[in-house]
Every structure is written in C-alpha cells, then in structure tokens.
Design a protein around this motif. Structure first.
Motif, PDB file in Angstrom:
ATOM      1  N   ILE A  17       0.862  -1.191   0.000  1.00  0.00           N
ATOM      2  CA  ILE A  17       0.000   0.000   0.000  1.00  0.00           C
ATOM      3  C   ILE A  17       0.893   1.233   0.000  1.00  0.00           C
ATOM      4  N   THR A  18       0.630   2.154  -0.901  1.00  0.00           N
ATOM      5  CA  THR A  18       1.363   3.407  -0.952  1.00  0.00           C
ATOM      6  C   THR A  18       0.425   4.566  -0.659  1.00  0.00           C
ATOM      7  N   ILE A  19       0.907   5.511   0.105  1.00  0.00           N
ATOM      8  CA  ILE A  19       0.094   6.668   0.490  1.00  0.00           C
ATOM      9  C   ILE A  19       0.620   7.945  -0.155  1.00  0.00           C
ATOM     10  N   ASP A  20       1.498   7.792  -1.157  1.00  0.00           N
ATOM     11  CA  ASP A  20       2.048   8.954  -1.849  1.00  0.00           C
ATOM     12  C   ASP A  20       2.365   8.556  -3.285  1.00  0.00           C
ATOM     13  N   ASP A  21       3.029   9.442  -4.018  1.00  0.00           N
ATOM     14  CA  ASP A  21       3.332   9.148  -5.418  1.00  0.00           C
ATOM     15  C   ASP A  21       4.837   9.056  -5.644  1.00  0.00           C
ATOM     16  N   PHE A  22       5.224   8.840  -6.895  1.00  0.00           N
ATOM     17  CA  PHE A  22       6.628   8.641  -7.248  1.00  0.00           C
ATOM     18  C   PHE A  22       7.475   9.859  -6.884  1.00  0.00           C
ATOM     19  N   THR A  23       6.969  11.065  -7.162  1.00  0.00           N
ATOM     20  CA  THR A  23       7.731  12.273  -6.867  1.00  0.00           C
ATOM     21  C   THR A  23       7.983  12.417  -5.380  1.00  0.00           C
ATOM     22  N   PHE A  24       6.978  12.106  -4.581  1.00  0.00           N
ATOM     23  CA  PHE A  24       7.131  12.166  -3.128  1.00  0.00           C
ATOM     24  C   PHE A  24       8.231  11.208  -2.678  1.00  0.00           C
ATOM     25  N   LEU A  29      -0.084  20.241   0.766  1.00  0.00           N
ATOM     26  CA  LEU A  29       0.850  21.046   1.553  1.00  0.00           C
ATOM     27  C   LEU A  29       2.211  20.350   1.667  1.00  0.00           C
ATOM     28  N   CYS A  30       2.196  19.039   1.846  1.00  0.00           N
ATOM     29  CA  CYS A  30       3.455  18.284   1.907  1.00  0.00           C
ATOM     30  C   CYS A  30       4.175  18.311   0.562  1.00  0.00           C
ATOM     31  N   GLU A  31       3.430  18.292  -0.542  1.00  0.00           N
ATOM     32  CA  GLU A  31       4.058  18.423  -1.852  1.00  0.00           C
ATOM     33  C   GLU A  31       4.713  19.798  -2.010  1.00  0.00           C
ATOM     34  N   LEU A  32       4.042  20.826  -1.516  1.00  0.00           N
ATOM     35  CA  LEU A  32       4.640  22.162  -1.553  1.00  0.00           C
ATOM     36  C   LEU A  32       5.897  22.223  -0.685  1.00  0.00           C
ATOM     37  N   LEU A  33       5.864  21.549   0.463  1.00  0.00           N
ATOM     38  CA  LEU A  33       7.037  21.513   1.335  1.00  0.00           C
ATOM     39  C   LEU A  33       8.210  20.813   0.631  1.00  0.00           C
ATOM     40  N   ASN A  34       7.907  19.753  -0.116  1.00  0.00           N
ATOM     41  CA  ASN A  34       8.956  19.070  -0.878  1.00  0.00           C
ATOM     42  C   ASN A  34       9.591  20.004  -1.902  1.00  0.00           C
ATOM     43  N   LEU A  35       8.751  20.756  -2.619  1.00  0.00           N
ATOM     44  CA  LEU A  35       9.261  21.683  -3.626  1.00  0.00           C
ATOM     45  C   LEU A  35      10.081  22.794  -2.971  1.00  0.00           C
ATOM     46  N   LEU A  36       9.549  23.356  -1.882  1.00  0.00           N
ATOM     47  CA  LEU A  36      10.268  24.420  -1.177  1.00  0.00           C
ATOM     48  C   LEU A  36      11.590  23.901  -0.623  1.00  0.00           C
ATOM     49  N   ASN A  37      11.578  22.678  -0.126  1.00  0.00           N
ATOM     50  CA  ASN A  37      12.789  22.112   0.473  1.00  0.00           C
ATOM     51  C   ASN A  37      13.900  21.934  -0.562  1.00  0.00           C
ATOM     52  N   ILE A  38      13.569  21.395  -1.737  1.00  0.00           N
ATOM     53  CA  ILE A  38      14.614  21.161  -2.737  1.00  0.00           C
ATOM     54  C   ILE A  38      15.190  22.486  -3.228  1.00  0.00           C
ATOM     55  N   TYR A  76      18.566  18.664  -9.641  1.00  0.00           N
ATOM     56  CA  TYR A  76      17.787  19.279 -10.723  1.00  0.00           C
ATOM     57  C   TYR A  76      16.705  18.328 -11.235  1.00  0.00           C
ATOM     58  N   VAL A  77      16.968  17.040 -11.242  1.00  0.00           N
ATOM     59  CA  VAL A  77      15.940  16.058 -11.614  1.00  0.00           C
ATOM     60  C   VAL A  77      14.798  16.092 -10.611  1.00  0.00           C
ATOM     61  N   VAL A  78      15.133  16.088  -9.323  1.00  0.00           N
ATOM     62  CA  VAL A  78      14.105  16.128  -8.279  1.00  0.00           C
ATOM     63  C   VAL A  78      13.330  17.441  -8.340  1.00  0.00           C
ATOM     64  N   LEU A  79      14.023  18.541  -8.615  1.00  0.00           N
ATOM     65  CA  LEU A  79      13.350  19.838  -8.733  1.00  0.00           C
ATOM     66  C   LEU A  79      12.352  19.820  -9.884  1.00  0.00           C
ATOM     67  N   PHE A  80      12.731  19.246 -11.024  1.00  0.00           N
ATOM     68  CA  PHE A  80      11.834  19.185 -12.175  1.00  0.00           C
ATOM     69  C   PHE A  80      10.579  18.385 -11.844  1.00  0.00           C
ATOM     70  N   PHE A  81      10.739  17.198 -11.271  1.00  0.00           N
ATOM     71  CA  PHE A  81       9.584  16.375 -10.939  1.00  0.00           C
ATOM     72  C   PHE A  81       8.723  17.024  -9.860  1.00  0.00           C
ATOM     73  N   SER A  82       9.340  17.693  -8.902  1.00  0.00           N
ATOM     74  CA  SER A  82       8.583  18.345  -7.827  1.00  0.00           C
ATOM     75  C   SER A  82       7.744  19.492  -8.377  1.00  0.00           C
ATOM     76  N   PHE A  83       8.336  20.286  -9.251  1.00  0.00           N
ATOM     77  CA  PHE A  83       7.599  21.401  -9.851  1.00  0.00           C
ATOM     78  C   PHE A  83       6.460  20.885 -10.722  1.00  0.00           C
ATOM     79  N   ALA A  84       6.732  19.846 -11.513  1.00  0.00           N
ATOM     80  CA  ALA A  84       5.695  19.270 -12.358  1.00  0.00           C
ATOM     81  C   ALA A  84       4.574  18.667 -11.518  1.00  0.00           C
ATOM     82  N   SER A  85       4.911  18.058 -10.390  1.00  0.00           N
ATOM     83  CA  SER A  85       3.906  17.458  -9.516  1.00  0.00           C
ATOM     84  C   SER A  85       2.985  18.511  -8.918  1.00  0.00           C
TER      85      SER A  85
END
Length: 326
Positions: free
Chosen positions: A21-28, A194-203, A288-297
């Motif tokens: 069971i997954t509670i998030d997505d690939f980018t997360f 909000l957690c997705e935004l935190l991921n983007l802000l963090n990277i 930069y790869v993580v930043l791209f996927f985070s922004f797209a997400s």
C-alpha cells in the motif's frame, strides 16, 4: 566502521522494498526514499573517511612538526589562488591554484592576492546528514496526518488471494464509504498538497544552501564540469579543482627567537576532495531532476484541484473497462 558498512546496505534494501500500500506518489518518494538515502550514504562515506582515514596531509617544514601543521591547517582551513588556475601545471605552477602568495604590505603599497578559502570540508558530512533529515521531514509529517486511513479503507482488497464473497463485500463497503464521504476529505487532500509544496520548497532551499556553502560555485557546477570536458586541455580550468582542490596552501605563523613573526608556507593534500567532487557532481544533476519532478507534480496537483474536468478525465483513463459516464 562496522556501522558505516551496515547502514548503506540497509538503505539500499529500503530503496528496493516493494510496499503493498502506498500513500504517496513517485515524486514524493524521490524525496524521502531516494534523495534521503543518497545523502545519508554520502554523509557516512565522508564522515568515515574523515575520522578513520587521513583527510589532510601536509608537507612539513624544518622548524614545525608535521602533526602541528596538519592539525592547524585542518582547523583553520587552507586556500588556493584564482590566478594559479589558468597556468600550465608542471611549468608555471605545481598544481591548480598553487601560486606565489603576495600579502598586503603597507610600506611597499602591494595589494593582497585574491584567495579562495577552503574550510568547508570539516562540515560536509554533517551538512549532508542534516540535508537528508530535511528531505525526510515532509514524509514524517504526512504519515502523522494520514494515520493509516488508506490502509484502513482498502481492508485487504490489495491481496491477490481473497475469497470472492469477502472481496465483493469489501468492495461494496469501500464504494459506500467513498460515496458517503464525498466532499468530506478536503482537509486530507489539502494536507497532502501542503506536503508536496514543502517538498518543492525544500529542494529549492537545499540548492540555495549548498550553493552558499560552496562559495557560490554549486549553481553551475554540473554544467561547468560538462563544458570542461569539451575544452582544449591547454586552456581549460578544471571546475572541480576550483571547488574541491586536491592540493592547497596553508600559512602558519609563530614567533621567532627575537620576537619577530615568522611565516611558514606549506602545501597540503586533501584526499577527501577526490570523493567530494564526485559526490557533488551526482548531487547537482540529481537535485535538478528532483526539482523538475517536484515542480511538475505541484503544477499537476493545481490543475486537478482547479479544473474538475481533469479529474473526470483521469478517472476515465485509470479505469478503461468502466463506463465513462459512471
């Protein structure tokens, strides 16, 4: 050392572990599984080399013992000179950035040479460890908010072997739950967003921090290394030698017998930078790869929230066998 050897292996098992069971997505998962693990492994490698190896080796002089010089240069830091980066190694200089250093002398009206200080290497292992924790924080926060809700409503429906009667009953319960609670999970969805935004802000903040930590050289580090490979060896400046030099200078001063200050110039090798330069090249491209996927997400999530038609389209694509009208 045994702990340093065991932890990376456990992190690799964590990366390849398949969850029911997954509670998030690939980018997360790029943040809290892959980036967290890469930074943690890098921290362990550098920390182990720093405390169990020889992170600095200096050429001693006649009047100052080698342990004193190495301890002083490790604590106070070393330096290289930008004017020595473009000169021919073996003819004009001994190593990139190693050049005669002119200090400011007021009587002679001499200007002090520009230097690049290198005092970050004691902190690289700790910095990577703290960065790894920052990439894990949004995942911890989401787990606290999620509280196993997805696992609760699935109720073993994800298992391959399940009796037909139980499967039909659990499916009806799941459909009834989703129908009865339609529109009541906005807070749940908002917290995930909000957690997705935190991921983007963090990277973004991590990239800004590393750039400041390395003296403003990290922002273009990967591209500089890539361009370096295509340039003429006679005129190119190795960006890795500029940011992570293997040979540096260190100046030690002490009082002489008559009370005058005596200056001793030493060459110091930094074997740790052989590992640093390779790790940070990987980190540059990976960030930069993580930043791209985070922004797209985040853009994808904004589209799904703001455009109801996109939700219907996505549901229809996910369930091709179902009637689109349903």
């Amino acid at each position: 050392m045994s702990l340093a050897k065991l932890v990376p292996v456990s992190r690799l098992k964590y990366l390849t572990k398949i969850r029911d069971i997954t509670i998030d997505d690939f980018t997360f998962r790029l943040h809290y599984r892959f980036t967290f693990s890469f930074l943690l492994i890098g921290s362990i490698l550098l920390t182990g080399e720093q405390f169990f190896g020889k992170p600095i080796q200096c050429i001693p002089g006649k009047d100052v013992p080698k342990p004193v010089i190495e301890s002083f240069c490790w604590i106070e830091g070393t330096f290289t000179l930008p004017k020595g980066l473009m000169k021919i190694i073996g003819f004009e200089i001994a190593a990139p950035g190693i050049e005669q250093y002119k200090e400011f002398v007021e009587e002679a009206k001499m200007e002090k040479d520009e230097v690049i200080s290198h005092s970050y290497y004691q902190w690289v292992g700790m910095v990577l460890f703290l960065q790894a924790l920052c990439f894990y924080v949004p995942h911890m926060l989401w787990k606290l908010w999620e509280k196993g809700r997805v696992q609760g409503i699935i109720n073993d429906l994800n298992k391959i072997i399940l009796k037909a009667e139980k499967k039909d009953a659990d499916q009806k319960k799941l459909v009834a739950y989703l129908a009865d609670n339609k529109g009541k999970n906005n807070a749940y969805a908002f917290r995930y967003f909000l957690c997705e935004l935190l991921n983007l802000l963090n990277i973004i903040l991590q990239m800004v921090f590393v750039n400041a930590f390395l003296g403003g050289e990290f922002a273009s580090y990967g591209m500089d290394v890539w361009k370096f490979l295509d340039k003429d060896p006679a005129v190119r400046v190795d960006p890795m030698s500029k940011v992570f030099p293997k040979m540096t200078k260190c100046t030690f001063r002490k009082f002489g017998p008559s009370g005058d200050v005596q200056k001793y110039d030493h060459l110091c090798m930094l074997p740790l930078n052989i590992l640093n330069e390779k790790l940070f090249i990987v980190f540059w491209f990976w960030f930069y790869v993580v930043l791209f996927f985070s922004f797209a997400s985040v853009l994808y999530r904004v589209m799904v929230i703001g455009w109801p038609g996109s939700r219907e389209f996505l549901l229809a694509r996910m369930h091709n066998l179902a009637d689109p009208e349903k």
